[in-house]
Design a protein around this motif. Structure first.
Motif, PDB file in Angstrom:
ATOM      1  N   ARG A   1       0.828  -1.187   0.000  1.00 53.24           N
ATOM      2  CA  ARG A   1       0.000   0.000   0.000  1.00 53.24           C
ATOM      3  C   ARG A   1       0.870   1.246   0.000  1.00 53.24           C
ATOM      4  O   ARG A   1       1.760   1.398   0.809  1.00 53.24           O
ATOM      5  CB  ARG A   1      -0.892  -0.002   1.248  1.00 53.24           C
ATOM      6  CG  ARG A   1      -1.829   1.190   1.337  1.00 53.24           C
ATOM      7  CD  ARG A   1      -2.873   0.919   2.419  1.00 53.24           C
ATOM      8  NE  ARG A   1      -2.231   0.671   3.690  1.00 53.24           N
ATOM      9  CZ  ARG A   1      -1.995   1.615   4.593  1.00 53.24           C
ATOM     10  NH1 ARG A   1      -2.324   2.857   4.356  1.00 53.24           N
ATOM     11  NH2 ARG A   1      -1.424   1.308   5.725  1.00 53.24           N
ATOM     12  N   SER A   2       0.604   2.169  -0.907  1.00 51.06           N
ATOM     13  CA  SER A   2       1.336   3.432  -0.947  1.00 51.06           C
ATOM     14  C   SER A   2       0.414   4.602  -0.683  1.00 51.06           C
ATOM     15  O   SER A   2       0.827   5.745  -0.753  1.00 51.06           O
ATOM     16  CB  SER A   2       1.995   3.603  -2.323  1.00 51.06           C
ATOM     17  OG  SER A   2       1.012   3.592  -3.331  1.00 51.06           O
ATOM     18  N   GLY A   3      -0.837   4.347  -0.353  1.00 51.34           N
ATOM     19  CA  GLY A   3      -1.775   5.418  -0.030  1.00 51.34           C
ATOM     20  C   GLY A   3      -3.039   4.813   0.530  1.00 51.34           C
ATOM     21  O   GLY A   3      -3.324   3.638   0.364  1.00 51.34           O
ATOM     22  N   ALA A   4      -3.834   5.633   1.193  1.00 51.53           N
ATOM     23  CA  ALA A   4      -5.065   5.113   1.783  1.00 51.53           C
ATOM     24  C   ALA A   4      -6.089   4.791   0.724  1.00 51.53           C
ATOM     25  O   ALA A   4      -6.959   3.962   0.906  1.00 51.53           O
ATOM     26  CB  ALA A   4      -5.626   6.129   2.768  1.00 51.53           C
ATOM     27  N   ALA A   5      -6.015   5.473  -0.388  1.00 46.03           N
ATOM     28  CA  ALA A   5      -6.941   5.202  -1.477  1.00 46.03           C
ATOM     29  C   ALA A   5      -6.141   4.864  -2.699  1.00 46.03           C
ATOM     30  O   ALA A   5      -5.029   5.327  -2.883  1.00 46.03           O
ATOM     31  CB  ALA A   5      -7.830   6.412  -1.733  1.00 46.03           C
ATOM     32  N   GLY A   6      -6.720   4.056  -3.575  1.00 47.73           N
ATOM     33  CA  GLY A   6      -6.009   3.703  -4.783  1.00 47.73           C
ATOM     34  C   GLY A   6      -6.790   2.687  -5.576  1.00 47.73           C
ATOM     35  O   GLY A   6      -7.946   2.381  -5.266  1.00 47.73           O
ATOM     36  N   GLU A   7      -6.173   2.122  -6.608  1.00 47.03           N
ATOM     37  CA  GLU A   7      -6.828   1.151  -7.464  1.00 47.03           C
ATOM     38  C   GLU A   7      -6.426  -0.258  -7.039  1.00 47.03           C
ATOM     39  O   GLU A   7      -5.284  -0.490  -6.631  1.00 47.03           O
ATOM     40  CB  GLU A   7      -6.436   1.397  -8.917  1.00 47.03           C
ATOM     41  CG  GLU A   7      -6.869   2.756  -9.433  1.00 47.03           C
ATOM     42  CD  GLU A   7      -6.510   2.938 -10.893  1.00 47.03           C
ATOM     43  OE1 GLU A   7      -6.154   1.929 -11.534  1.00 47.03           O
ATOM     44  OE2 GLU A   7      -6.582   4.076 -11.373  1.00 47.03           O
ATOM     45  N   PRO A   8      -7.347  -1.226  -7.140  1.00 44.43           N
ATOM     46  CA  PRO A   8      -7.031  -2.609  -6.739  1.00 44.43           C
ATOM     47  C   PRO A   8      -5.894  -3.178  -7.588  1.00 44.43           C
ATOM     48  O   PRO A   8      -5.808  -2.922  -8.784  1.00 44.43           O
ATOM     49  CB  PRO A   8      -8.342  -3.355  -6.987  1.00 44.43           C
ATOM     50  CG  PRO A   8      -9.398  -2.300  -7.012  1.00 44.43           C
ATOM     51  CD  PRO A   8      -8.742  -1.065  -7.551  1.00 44.43           C
TER      52      PRO A   8
ATOM     53  N   ALA B   1      11.601   6.309   1.876  1.00 46.40           N
ATOM     54  CA  ALA B   1      10.442   6.730   2.661  1.00 46.40           C
ATOM     55  C   ALA B   1       9.993   8.134   2.273  1.00 46.40           C
ATOM     56  O   ALA B   1       8.788   8.422   2.182  1.00 46.40           O
ATOM     57  CB  ALA B   1      10.772   6.667   4.147  1.00 46.40           C
ATOM     58  N   ASP B   2      10.945   9.017   2.035  1.00 47.90           N
ATOM     59  CA  ASP B   2      10.585  10.372   1.647  1.00 47.90           C
ATOM     60  C   ASP B   2       9.934  10.399   0.268  1.00 47.90           C
ATOM     61  O   ASP B   2       8.972  11.148   0.036  1.00 47.90           O
ATOM     62  CB  ASP B   2      11.826  11.268   1.658  1.00 47.90           C
ATOM     63  CG  ASP B   2      11.473  12.744   1.554  1.00 47.90           C
ATOM     64  OD1 ASP B   2      11.104  13.334   2.585  1.00 47.90           O
ATOM     65  OD2 ASP B   2      11.546  13.287   0.422  1.00 47.90           O
ATOM     66  N   TYR B   3      10.449   9.595  -0.644  1.00 47.79           N
ATOM     67  CA  TYR B   3       9.835   9.500  -1.976  1.00 47.79           C
ATOM     68  C   TYR B   3       8.385   9.046  -1.871  1.00 47.79           C
ATOM     69  O   TYR B   3       7.475   9.624  -2.492  1.00 47.79           O
ATOM     70  CB  TYR B   3      10.637   8.535  -2.850  1.00 47.79           C
ATOM     71  CG  TYR B   3       9.850   7.949  -3.995  1.00 47.79           C
ATOM     72  CD1 TYR B   3       9.505   8.714  -5.108  1.00 47.79           C
ATOM     73  CD2 TYR B   3       9.427   6.620  -3.956  1.00 47.79           C
ATOM     74  CE1 TYR B   3       8.758   8.168  -6.154  1.00 47.79           C
ATOM     75  CE2 TYR B   3       8.693   6.065  -4.993  1.00 47.79           C
ATOM     76  CZ  TYR B   3       8.362   6.834  -6.087  1.00 47.79           C
ATOM     77  OH  TYR B   3       7.626   6.297  -7.109  1.00 47.79           O
ATOM     78  N   LEU B   4       8.130   8.005  -1.064  1.00 48.82           N
ATOM     79  CA  LEU B   4       6.763   7.511  -0.902  1.00 48.82           C
ATOM     80  C   LEU B   4       5.860   8.572  -0.277  1.00 48.82           C
ATOM     81  O   LEU B   4       4.690   8.727  -0.660  1.00 48.82           O
ATOM     82  CB  LEU B   4       6.768   6.244  -0.040  1.00 48.82           C
ATOM     83  CG  LEU B   4       7.440   5.009  -0.661  1.00 48.82           C
ATOM     84  CD1 LEU B   4       7.522   3.875   0.366  1.00 48.82           C
ATOM     85  CD2 LEU B   4       6.684   4.543  -1.902  1.00 48.82           C
ATOM     86  N   ARG B   5       6.395   9.314   0.668  1.00 49.08           N
ATOM     87  CA  ARG B   5       5.603  10.370   1.306  1.00 49.08           C
ATOM     88  C   ARG B   5       5.279  11.484   0.321  1.00 49.08           C
ATOM     89  O   ARG B   5       4.144  11.964   0.251  1.00 49.08           O
ATOM     90  CB  ARG B   5       6.391  10.938   2.497  1.00 49.08           C
ATOM     91  CG  ARG B   5       5.638  12.002   3.295  1.00 49.08           C
ATOM     92  CD  ARG B   5       6.533  12.574   4.372  1.00 49.08           C
ATOM     93  NE  ARG B   5       7.645  13.295   3.782  1.00 49.08           N
ATOM     94  CZ  ARG B   5       7.559  14.564   3.354  1.00 49.08           C
ATOM     95  NH1 ARG B   5       6.419  15.217   3.442  1.00 49.08           N
ATOM     96  NH2 ARG B   5       8.616  15.158   2.842  1.00 49.08           N
TER      97      ARG B   5
END
Length: 658
Positions: free
Chosen positions: A414-421, A651-655
């Motif tokens: 998971r890279s965000g709370a919302a996204g595509e399956p 981690a910073d890139y993902l944020r």
């Protein structure tokens, strides 16, 4: 289970016991195969430190892997054997001198011939090139050679003198030292002594020795016998013991070695008469003292256990060990592990050493067969994209482990709370906000039932739909390649950071566009393989201005993407680009350098780029400067340790992209 007679063992039958221990008879047949991942990690680290892939592969073979000895360990064992041979034998240095003198003579002669422009010189060179490998035969073949170099002639004559001294030293104590500067008169006197000695022994054996004959012999030649024998019988005892020891040394040699010794003995003092006189002496002594051990081999005794025969054997063995050392060293052009003579290696170091070499050869073949190397356009060996992906996987796994251990996070896509399956699901864990995968959840509950009619739902049954954030980002990773990064051990962590980020983006966020930018005296846009193979160079300059310019150009090419700029550096800007003049360097930093760097930073800020500075080292002045830059561009400053650099950047890139 019934025995062959059909009877079953009784309840109290004694069971056969077994004991287990290490396998001692050669290589372990149950040893696990080489781990290619570990091998590639080693090679990748060496490449990142500046070695070529070929050098890194050679270094891996030299050092070995996973408790298997490498070529260095085998070579070390080989030299230990060589040192043992030299340490245990008293005159091995003299025999080595024979070899060195022959090489000296041939080298001097070839140099003299090279200066001559004639057909005769070329024919002489051909003669030298076709000399036998056997030292004895080579010395014999040069007996009638007309030397063109006086230095070569002197070296060859010194070989003959040395051989003569060694042969005499087998039978007469102190002869080697006494004849160190032998003149023709000295050699003639030795020949006279041998003739008188053979006559004395012949008369003594025949019973015709006169009472005064021994006294007269000692008066003339007593200086050759420091033991001062008091009669012919005592003299025979002394000489027979030494001659029998010399014969045992001869018996321990192979037929080829004995032939070589025969060739060398005829060259002693340049006159075969010495060898003939000594052979006559040996025959008389054997006839007079048949009780001595004349037929044994390998047992050396007496005051001089290192005679000419054993020295010849030692010289051959030393040459064999040196040849094996060259093969194991693999330092000559075109060297391959297949060049190693496994039969000679087994004879020198045993079957375990042969198994180690075979394992290393298998590892080398497997690395090549797996497609981990490829040929560059210039013919050199380089890491293939497949190898870079494997290195990236290892670097990213290390980064993910560090992020998880640092924050207590669990591994997740998971890279965000919302996204595509993504099409996959995983067990629910505390804190998950993704939608349930209802079919999988109900199936888990059904499988958990033990046959009862009651249907219940447990938290362990719940699976959630895995999602992946699909927003697109343009990422510029700017890495400092100034000399201080190499000098302070930051070179490899920087490259592993780039590997991990590249692997993450290329496998998880394929719509993102990553540009790697290096900056030293000037900046460059590079591909991953270029960065990984980049060698550190002693070039001063930290041209952050140029790096930010290239980052801005990269973001301009992707106007619809989230702009992310990540800067890894350990120094203040000390260089900038001047229009039409190239890079300009100054330390301390020139005010103009700082001005144009800040101006380029403002351009990135205008693009609403998310900028993070990863500052290495503990320079207070650098920390203050970077804090000021971050405040100006509304960015962040992170001061990671080297071990945590990759985790912080990823981690910073993902944020930022979220």
């Amino acid at each position: 289970m019934a025995d062959p007679s059909g009877r079953r063992p009784g309840p109290h039958a004694r069971r056969r016991g077994y004991s287990y221990g290490p396998y001692l008879d050669g290589p372990d047949p149950l040893a696990p195969p080489f781990d290619l991942t570990a091998a590639l990690d080693r090679i990748g680290r060496d490449v990142m430190e500046g070695s070529s892939p070929q050098q890194a592969l050679r270094e891996l073979l030299r050092q070995g892997l996973q408790n298997r000895r490498g070529l260095d360990d085998l070579t070390r064992q080989l030299w230990e054997r060589r040192r043992e041979l030299q340490r245990d034998n008293r005159v091995d240095g003299t025999l080595q001198e024979v070899r060195e003198l022959l090489e000296k003579a041939l080298t001097a002669e070839r140099e003299a011939l090279a200066r001559q422009d004639s057909d005769d010189a070329r024919f002489r060179e051909m003669d030298l090139d076709t000399l036998p490998d056997n030292t004895g035969r080579a010395v014999a073949a040069l007996n009638d050679y007309q030397w063109q170099s006086s230095d070569a002639r002197e070296a060859y004559q010194e070989i003959k003198d040395l051989l003569g001294r060694e042969m005499l030293d087998q039978r007469f104590a102190g002869m080697k030292e006494a004849l160190q500067q032998a003149t023709p008169e000295d050699v003639a006197r030795v020949q006279e002594m041998l003739a008188d000695l053979n006559q004395l022994l012949a008369d003594h054996a025949a019973g015709t020795e006169s009472p005064q004959q021994f006294a007269d012999f000692m008066a003339r030649h007593g200086d050759y016998f420091p033991e001062n024998p008091q009669g012919t019988e005592e003299l025979v005892d002394l000489l027979a013991a030494r001659a029998a020891a010399a014969q045992r040394m001869m018996n321990s040699l192979s037929p080829e070695q004995r032939a070589e010794l025969a060739e060398l003995s005829r060259q002693a003092f340049g006159d075969p008469a010495l060898a003939e006189a000594l052979a006559q002496l040996d025959a008389q002594l054997q006839g007079m003292r048949p009780g001595e051990d004349w037929s044994g081999s390998g047992r050396f005794r007496g005051d001089n256990p290192m005679g000419m025969g054993e020295a010849t054997r030692a010289m051959e063995e030393l040459a064999q060990l040196e040849g094996l050392g060259d093969q194991l060293g693999q330092s000559y052009p075109g060297a391959r592990l297949d060049d190693i003579d496994l039969d000679e290696l087994a004879a020198a170091l045993g079957d375990t050493a042969v198994a180690d070499v075979r394992d290393l050869a298998a590892l080398e073949r497997e690395l090549r067969d797996q497609g981990l190397f490829e040929r560059a356009p210039d013919g050199s060996l380089r890491l293939s994209p497949k190898a870079l992906r494997r290195l990236g996987q290892a670097a990213l796994k290390d980064v993910v482990d560090k992020i998880g251990s640092r924050r207590g996070d669990r591994q997740t896509r998971r890279s965000g709370a919302a996204g595509e399956p993504t099409g996959a699901s995983r067990p629910w864990a505390f804190g998950d906000t993704e939608s349930w995968n209802v079919p999988r959840t109900l199936l888990n509950a059904e499988l958990r039932r033990s046959g009862g009619d009651e249907r219940t739902l447990d938290v362990s049954d719940v699976e959630v739909i895995e999602t992946e954030h699909r927003s697109r980002a343009a990422v510029a990773l700017c890495v400092d390649t100034s000399w201080s990064m190499v000098q302070d051990g930051r070179w490899v962590p920087m490259k592993r950071t780039a590997l991990a980020l590249h692997q993450l983006i290329s496998t998880r966020f394929r719509t993102d566009d990553l540009q790697l930018i290096t900056f030293g005296r000037q900046a460059d846009e590079v591909e991953l393989e270029e960065l990984i193979g980049l060698e550190g160079a002693y070039v001063q300059g930290t041209n952050l201005h140029h790096a930010l310019m290239l980052a801005s150009r990269h973001l301009h090419r992707h106007p619809d993407a989230v702009p992310v700029v990540l800067v890894v550096t350990d120094g203040e800007p000390t260089a900038h680009l001047e229009p039409g003049a190239g890079p300009y360097f100054s330390y301390p930093p020139d005010p103009e350098t700082l001005q144009v760097t800040v101006h380029e930073l403002d351009n990135l800020t205008a693009r609403r780029a998310a900028i993070t500075f990863f500052v290495l080292g503990d320079d207070p002045r650098l920390a203050v400067f970077m804090d000021n830059l971050a405040r100006r561009c509304h960015g962040r400053v992170v001061a990671p340790d080297l071990d945590g650099l990759g985790a912080e950047v990823v981690a910073d890139y993902l944020r930022q992209r979220s």
